[in-house]
Design a protein around this motif. Structure first.
Motif, PDB file in Angstrom:
ATOM      1  N   LEU A  69     -11.114   3.516 -24.098  1.00 47.42           N
ATOM      2  CA  LEU A  69     -10.481   4.509 -23.756  1.00 47.42           C
ATOM      3  C   LEU A  69      -9.367   4.486 -23.864  1.00 47.42           C
ATOM      4  O   LEU A  69      -8.202   3.556 -24.338  1.00 47.42           O
ATOM      5  CB  LEU A  69     -10.718   3.221 -22.146  1.00 47.42           C
ATOM      6  N   ASP A  70      -8.182   5.257 -23.203  1.00 44.83           N
ATOM      7  CA  ASP A  70      -6.694   5.918 -24.239  1.00 44.83           C
ATOM      8  C   ASP A  70      -6.351   6.406 -22.892  1.00 44.83           C
ATOM      9  O   ASP A  70      -6.883   7.286 -22.551  1.00 44.83           O
ATOM     10  CB  ASP A  70      -6.555   7.041 -25.264  1.00 44.83           C
ATOM     11  N   ASP A  71      -5.456   5.800 -22.467  1.00 43.11           N
ATOM     12  CA  ASP A  71      -4.813   6.176 -21.507  1.00 43.11           C
ATOM     13  C   ASP A  71      -3.342   7.482 -21.146  1.00 43.11           C
ATOM     14  O   ASP A  71      -3.210   8.356 -20.526  1.00 43.11           O
ATOM     15  CB  ASP A  71      -3.064   5.027 -20.936  1.00 43.11           C
ATOM     16  N   ARG A  72      -3.433   7.508 -22.391  1.00 45.49           N
ATOM     17  CA  ARG A  72      -2.603   8.739 -22.876  1.00 45.49           C
ATOM     18  C   ARG A  72      -4.062   9.845 -23.133  1.00 45.49           C
ATOM     19  O   ARG A  72      -3.291  11.044 -22.935  1.00 45.49           O
ATOM     20  CB  ARG A  72      -2.436   8.703 -24.372  1.00 45.49           C
ATOM     21  N   LEU A  73      -4.938  10.033 -22.335  1.00 44.84           N
ATOM     22  CA  LEU A  73      -5.965  10.946 -22.468  1.00 44.84           C
ATOM     23  C   LEU A  73      -6.313  10.983 -20.489  1.00 44.84           C
ATOM     24  O   LEU A  73      -6.824  11.811 -19.856  1.00 44.84           O
ATOM     25  CB  LEU A  73      -7.569  10.695 -22.981  1.00 44.84           C
ATOM     26  N   ALA A  74      -5.507  10.224 -19.558  1.00 43.79           N
ATOM     27  CA  ALA A  74      -5.481  10.976 -18.456  1.00 43.79           C
ATOM     28  C   ALA A  74      -4.915  12.223 -18.146  1.00 43.79           C
ATOM     29  O   ALA A  74      -3.739  12.689 -19.094  1.00 43.79           O
ATOM     30  CB  ALA A  74      -4.465   9.246 -17.908  1.00 43.79           C
ATOM     31  N   GLU A  75      -4.884  12.216 -16.524  1.00 43.12           N
ATOM     32  CA  GLU A  75      -4.743  13.459 -16.424  1.00 43.12           C
ATOM     33  C   GLU A  75      -2.929  13.884 -16.472  1.00 43.12           C
ATOM     34  O   GLU A  75      -2.817  12.690 -15.808  1.00 43.12           O
ATOM     35  CB  GLU A  75      -5.329  13.974 -15.666  1.00 43.12           C
ATOM     36  N   ARG A  76      -3.104  14.995 -16.193  1.00 42.26           N
ATOM     37  CA  ARG A  76      -1.544  15.033 -15.943  1.00 42.26           C
ATOM     38  C   ARG A  76      -0.683  14.596 -14.736  1.00 42.26           C
ATOM     39  O   ARG A  76      -1.201  15.315 -13.842  1.00 42.26           O
ATOM     40  CB  ARG A  76      -1.018  16.912 -16.490  1.00 42.26           C
ATOM     41  N   LYS A  77       0.692  14.204 -14.199  1.00 44.90           N
ATOM     42  CA  LYS A  77       0.870  14.372 -13.811  1.00 44.90           C
ATOM     43  C   LYS A  77       1.555  15.367 -12.968  1.00 44.90           C
ATOM     44  O   LYS A  77       2.861  15.466 -13.992  1.00 44.90           O
ATOM     45  CB  LYS A  77       1.768  12.729 -12.954  1.00 44.90           C
ATOM     46  N   LEU A  78       1.472  16.389 -12.212  1.00 45.76           N
ATOM     47  CA  LEU A  78       1.930  16.976 -11.831  1.00 45.76           C
ATOM     48  C   LEU A  78       3.627  17.160 -11.561  1.00 45.76           C
ATOM     49  O   LEU A  78       4.468  16.814 -11.911  1.00 45.76           O
ATOM     50  CB  LEU A  78       1.275  18.481 -11.831  1.00 45.76           C
ATOM     51  N   CYS A  79       3.450  15.693 -10.418  1.00 49.35           N
ATOM     52  CA  CYS A  79       4.261  15.443  -9.078  1.00 49.35           C
ATOM     53  C   CYS A  79       3.577  14.360  -8.145  1.00 49.35           C
ATOM     54  O   CYS A  79       2.292  14.157  -8.359  1.00 49.35           O
ATOM     55  CB  CYS A  79       4.520  16.993  -8.245  1.00 49.35           C
ATOM     56  N   ASP A  80       4.406  13.490  -7.925  1.00 53.09           N
ATOM     57  CA  ASP A  80       4.398  12.428  -6.867  1.00 53.09           C
ATOM     58  C   ASP A  80       3.797  12.259  -5.923  1.00 53.09           C
ATOM     59  O   ASP A  80       3.810  11.406  -5.754  1.00 53.09           O
ATOM     60  CB  ASP A  80       5.457  11.597  -7.957  1.00 53.09           C
TER      61      ASP A  80
END
Length: 181
Positions: A69-80
């Motif tokens: 598992l690698d957190d860097r592969l998580a989906e991009r957060k466009l906005c909060d």
């Protein structure tokens, strides 16, 4: 020659981190395992999001391979926060890679983190590596290899989807292989 298989997750019930696959998505995960199993996969690296893990789990079980598992592969957060015109904002973020909405990350920031994860895996002895991630971050990773990959190409991605990246002597060639089944 290293071969990287960039995999977008199967159909999911939502966009939240813990959103599971739909019943259709579970069937797609089995089809994905059928497709990837003959490719002699040495390593599986996945986003920690549940839909990504469930998408690749059938393959990991079949070939008895650990999922990293690698957190860097998580989906991009466009906005909060939720925004009504998110599609237009996303399109703009492909045109200006430094646009950063409130609480989100720019395309360049997201690309940098996913490329870092990929480069780390490339340095291993493994020859055939699967990366399981999400549509927007996948598009940015593919844009790293092919600068013409943009919003239009992102819109054409399917769930699941698979691209093969062949790396040899510092050169990369990218091809979409999922639709060529």
């Amino acid at each position: 020659m290293k071969k990287l298989y960039i995999v977008r997750h199967c159909e999911a019930e939502g966009q939240e981190q813990e959103a599971p696959l739909t019943p259709t998505g579970r069937k797609q995960a089995e089809a994905l395992a059928d497709f990837l199993e003959p490719l002699n996969i040495d390593r599986i690296v996945s986003s920690p999001f549940l839909r990504a893990l469930q998408s690749i789990e059938p393959l990991a079980i079949r070939i008895d391979e650990q999922m990293y598992l690698d957190d860097r592969l998580a989906e991009r957060k466009l906005c909060d926060r939720e925004i009504d015109d998110w599609l237009e904002k996303l399109k703009a973020s492909f045109e200006d890679m430094d646009i950063c909405l409130e609480g989100g990350e720019s395309s360049n920031e997201a690309m940098d983190r996913v490329v870092e994860a990929l480069e780390e895996s490339i340095r291993t002895k493994d020859e055939h590596i699967v990366f399981v991630l999400h549509g927007n971050i996948m598009a940015l990773l593919l844009k790293h290899f092919d600068p013409s990959f943009g919003f239009k190409e992102w819109k054409q991605l399917s769930n699941p989807d698979v691209f093969e990246v062949q790396l040899e002597n510092g050169n990369a060639s990218v091809s979409r292989i999922w639709n060529k089944r």
